[in-house]
Every structure is written in structure tokens, then in C-alpha cells.
Design a protein around this motif. Structure first.
Motif, PDB file in Angstrom:
ATOM      1  N   ALA A  73       0.829  -1.202   0.000  1.00 14.92           N
ATOM      2  CA  ALA A  73       0.000   0.000   0.000  1.00 14.92           C
ATOM      3  C   ALA A  73       0.869   1.260   0.000  1.00 14.92           C
ATOM      4  N   LEU A  74       1.962   1.232   0.757  1.00 17.71           N
ATOM      5  CA  LEU A  74       2.862   2.383   0.812  1.00 17.71           C
ATOM      6  C   LEU A  74       3.488   2.651  -0.559  1.00 17.71           C
ATOM      7  N   ASP A  75       3.998   1.614  -1.193  1.00 22.03           N
ATOM      8  CA  ASP A  75       4.576   1.779  -2.538  1.00 22.03           C
ATOM      9  C   ASP A  75       3.531   2.287  -3.526  1.00 22.03           C
ATOM     10  N   ALA A 123      -3.659   7.821   4.602  1.00 18.50           N
ATOM     11  CA  ALA A 123      -2.342   7.270   4.284  1.00 18.50           C
ATOM     12  C   ALA A 123      -1.786   6.489   5.468  1.00 18.50           C
ATOM     13  N   ALA A 124      -1.895   7.038   6.652  1.00 17.98           N
ATOM     14  CA  ALA A 124      -1.385   6.355   7.842  1.00 17.98           C
ATOM     15  C   ALA A 124      -2.135   5.047   8.085  1.00 17.98           C
ATOM     16  N   GLY A 125      -3.444   5.069   7.924  1.00 17.36           N
ATOM     17  CA  GLY A 125      -4.227   3.855   8.119  1.00 17.36           C
ATOM     18  C   GLY A 125      -3.907   2.777   7.093  1.00 17.36           C
ATOM     19  N   ALA A 126      -3.773   3.168   5.843  1.00 13.06           N
ATOM     20  CA  ALA A 126      -3.526   2.196   4.771  1.00 13.06           C
ATOM     21  C   ALA A 126      -2.140   1.577   4.853  1.00 13.06           C
ATOM     22  N   THR A 127      -1.189   2.320   5.401  1.00 12.01           N
ATOM     23  CA  THR A 127       0.200   1.849   5.407  1.00 12.01           C
ATOM     24  C   THR A 127       0.658   1.311   6.753  1.00 12.01           C
ATOM     25  N   ALA A 158      10.659   9.301  -2.445  1.00 13.02           N
ATOM     26  CA  ALA A 158       9.580   9.112  -1.474  1.00 13.02           C
ATOM     27  C   ALA A 158       9.444   7.633  -1.110  1.00 13.02           C
ATOM     28  N   ARG A 159       9.571   6.768  -2.089  1.00  9.42           N
ATOM     29  CA  ARG A 159       9.492   5.323  -1.794  1.00  9.42           C
ATOM     30  C   ARG A 159      10.614   4.893  -0.854  1.00  9.42           C
ATOM     31  N   HIS A 160      11.811   5.412  -1.057  1.00  7.92           N
ATOM     32  CA  HIS A 160      12.939   5.071  -0.174  1.00  7.92           C
ATOM     33  C   HIS A 160      12.699   5.587   1.246  1.00  7.92           C
ATOM     34  N   LEU A 161      12.225   6.812   1.348  1.00  7.63           N
ATOM     35  CA  LEU A 161      11.931   7.368   2.675  1.00  7.63           C
ATOM     36  C   LEU A 161      10.780   6.622   3.353  1.00  7.63           C
TER      37      LEU A 161
END
Length: 184
Positions: A73-75, A123-127, A158-161
Motif C-alpha cells: 500500500a505504501l509503494d 495514508a497512515a491507516g492504509a500503510t 519518497a518510496r525510499h523514505l
């Protein structure tokens, strides 16, 4: 009303908030001036209608049908934001631009805050990063604001962070490692 909102959003996204004349906005909405003023009796109302429409479209684009699993989900979240920037608004966040164009408008500031708060919560909930909501939002905002300069490299960064946040390698402000109370 949806057609008017979409047209107004498109006009403001393309040309900013100061440039389009009422006639330009009417043309973008595809209605008569009378109809435009019936639904949006002032330029301020036109801006709010456009931003509300954008808010719903953005949330749908970024959060609909995210993959299961926090990492996936984050990616996907960062990829979708990058895609949004590429297709929709390569100049930066339209909500920030609206407030910058009218910094004394408290209703616009409240709309910006509501939009960003909802993005942060979802975003916080999904990830699975509820304890890192502030840091996650900083990464999202960084992606949005750096996109015009770095394009796909901004998404990669952003993906790396985000991966570092998932691994908890980046200590949050005032977290347990600093012996100070957490803000989240």
C-alpha cells in the motif's frame, strides 16, 4: 454541477487563480454565465467548488483499491501520487496555490487543512504508519512539492523514505529514542 466543478478545477489547475477571467471560467465550465453564477455566485465560491471537486478526485485516485498489506500500500500510494502529479498538476499542490493566492482567506486555509488531514489519516491507516503520520505526511508533501523539479526521481525518493519509515530507521520527533513524549 459536476461538469461545472470539473471545468473550474481544470481552469485553475492550468492557469492559476489570478489569470482566468470569469469568461475563461465560464468557457471551461461549459455553461452560460448565468448558469455559472447560479451555482457559483462569486470567484471565491468558484475556487471552493473547484477545490472540493479536486479533493474528492484526489482521494479517489490515491486511495481507491490500494493493495492489501502495508508495504504494498505504501509503494502504491507514492506511485499514485507521482502519477497524479504527472497527469494532473505538475506545478505543485493546487490547495497550497489557492492559499498562496489569497493568504488571508481563512476558509481556504481550513479547506487546505481538511484536505491534508484526510490525506494523512487515510495514508497512515492504509500503510500501518499511524504512529508516524507526521513523518509520512512530510514525505507525501515533499513528493508533491519536489515533483516539478525531480519528476520520477521524487517518487523514487519518497518510496525510499517510506521504506525507511516502515523499518523504523528514521526516528520520529520526540519518540521513545529521544526520551521525549511523542506528538503522535
Amino acid at each position: 454541477m459536476a461538469r461545472i466543478a470539473a471545468g473550474l478545477e481544470s481552469a485553475f489547475a492550468r492557469r492559476g487563480f489570478a489569470v482566468p477571467s470569469v469568461e475563461d471560467l465560464r468557457d471551461a465550465a461549459g455553461v452560460s454565465l448565468r448558469t455559472l453564477y447560479k451555482y457559483a455566485p462569486s470567484r471565491d465560491r468558484m475556487v471552493r467548488i473547484a477545490l472540493e471537486h479536486r479533493h474528492r478526485r484526489y482521494l479517489d485516485h490515491v486511495f481507491s483499491d490500494l493493495p492489501m498489506g502495508h508495504e504494498a500500500a505504501l509503494d502504491a500510494l507514492f506511485e499514485r501520487i507521482g502519477l497524479w502529479m504527472e497527469r494532473e498538476t505538475s506545478h505543485g499542490c493546487l490547495f497550497h496555490a489557492a492559499v498562496a493566492a489569497n493568504p488571508d482567506d481563512n476558509e481556504l486555509k481550513a479547506l487546505l487543512e481538511r484536505h491534508k488531514s484526510e490525506v494523512a489519516e487515510r495514508a497512515a491507516g492504509a500503510t500501518g504508519l499511524s504512529g508516524r503520520k507526521i513523518e509520512l505526511m512530510q514525505v507525501i508533501e515533499g513528493l508533491t512539492q519536489s515533483w516539478p523539479l525531480y519528476r520520477e526521481r521524487a517518487t523514487t525518493g519518497a518510496r525510499h523514505l517510506g521504506a525507511a519509515l516502515r523499518r523504523a530507521e528514521v526516528p520520529g520527533p520526540f519518540d521513545a529514542r529521544t526520551s521525549s513524549p511523542s506528538l503522535t
